[in-house]
Design an enzyme around this catalytic site. Sequence first.
Site, PDB file in Angstrom:
ATOM      1  CG  ASP A   4      -2.085   0.935   1.087  1.00 17.78           C
ATOM      2  OD1 ASP A   4      -2.357   1.527  -0.119  1.00 17.78           O
ATOM      3  OD2 ASP A   4      -2.662   1.071   2.234  1.00 17.78           O
TER       4      ASP A   4
ATOM      5  CB  THR B 104     -13.024  -8.256  -4.035  1.00 17.86           C
ATOM      6  OG1 THR B 104     -12.860  -8.021  -2.459  1.00 17.86           O
ATOM      7  CG2 THR B 104     -12.638  -9.630  -4.177  1.00 17.86           C
TER       8      THR B 104
ATOM      9  CG  ASN C 147      -7.846  -2.234  -4.675  1.00 14.33           C
ATOM     10  OD1 ASN C 147      -6.912  -3.104  -4.615  1.00 14.33           O
ATOM     11  ND2 ASN C 147      -8.246  -1.018  -3.809  1.00 14.33           N
TER      12      ASN C 147
END
Length: 246
Positions: free
Chosen positions: A28, A74, A76
Amino acid sequence: MALFSKSKNDKAWQAGNSLPKHVAIIMDGNGRWAKKRGLPRTAGHSAGAETFRKIATYCKDLGMDYLTVYAFSTENWKRPQEEVDAIMQLLEKYLLESIEKMERDGIRLKILGDTEPLSDKLKALIERTDKISSEINGFQANICLNYGGRDEIIKAARKYAQQVAEGRANDIDEKEFSSYMYSDGIPDPDLIIRPSGEIRTSNFLLWQSAYSEYYFTDVLWPDFDEAELDKALDAYSKRSRRYGGV
Ligand code: IPE
Ligand code: IPE
Ligand code: MG
């Protein structure tokens, strides 16, 4: 004893038995890394892909068995289409380049997640990497792509329901239920690292993380390097894993 006194930079975990077998990373901070430099978010994703390459090689060289990274969740798909497209293109490029290098580098690649909504091109590349991976041994890098922990548990529950219909409800234990997950055959992660300063799991490895150690750092993923991983491994080596015991 002086002989065994450890200086801060001794990689004690390397020589001892405290090197985790399986490290997982939530990659991230790509967007913020790019923003800080006045670059488009997609530049952050490109830089992040390079960091993955570097860290995967380092994990392999250290002697780990598995590295699992969260590349696309799922959730994004909620991002602007332009960004989603850029990420998918980057994944295609990465897999294509890897296919040529996997055998030479001795790195097996596995995609974990729901591949159904992916492009035909990506699906074909995943099929090729699976085939090459089945022919080589050693270190394995798992890339979580269109992966969601809840999605994975729901899919496992559906398989469980089939077994119930066949009268096996009471036979299914944790080990068998684990085999319904995308991670079938892969041991649970020992250590989960999240860079970028966020202190949450964002739906990553919900089932598998029951007894994982967590390590959080403010470093943004594209800036993450071998020294940062060393810090995480050092912290891990000082943890006492009790699994509910004493
Ligand atoms: C992680 O970086 C990559 C993906 C989730 C695909 P981000 O794109 O989430 O970066 P930040 O969190 O906005 O900085
Ligand atoms: C988690 O990061 C997913 C990946 C790194 C692929 P996000 O950036 O999507 O997570 P949130 O939205 O901050 O929880
Ligand atoms: Mg993010």
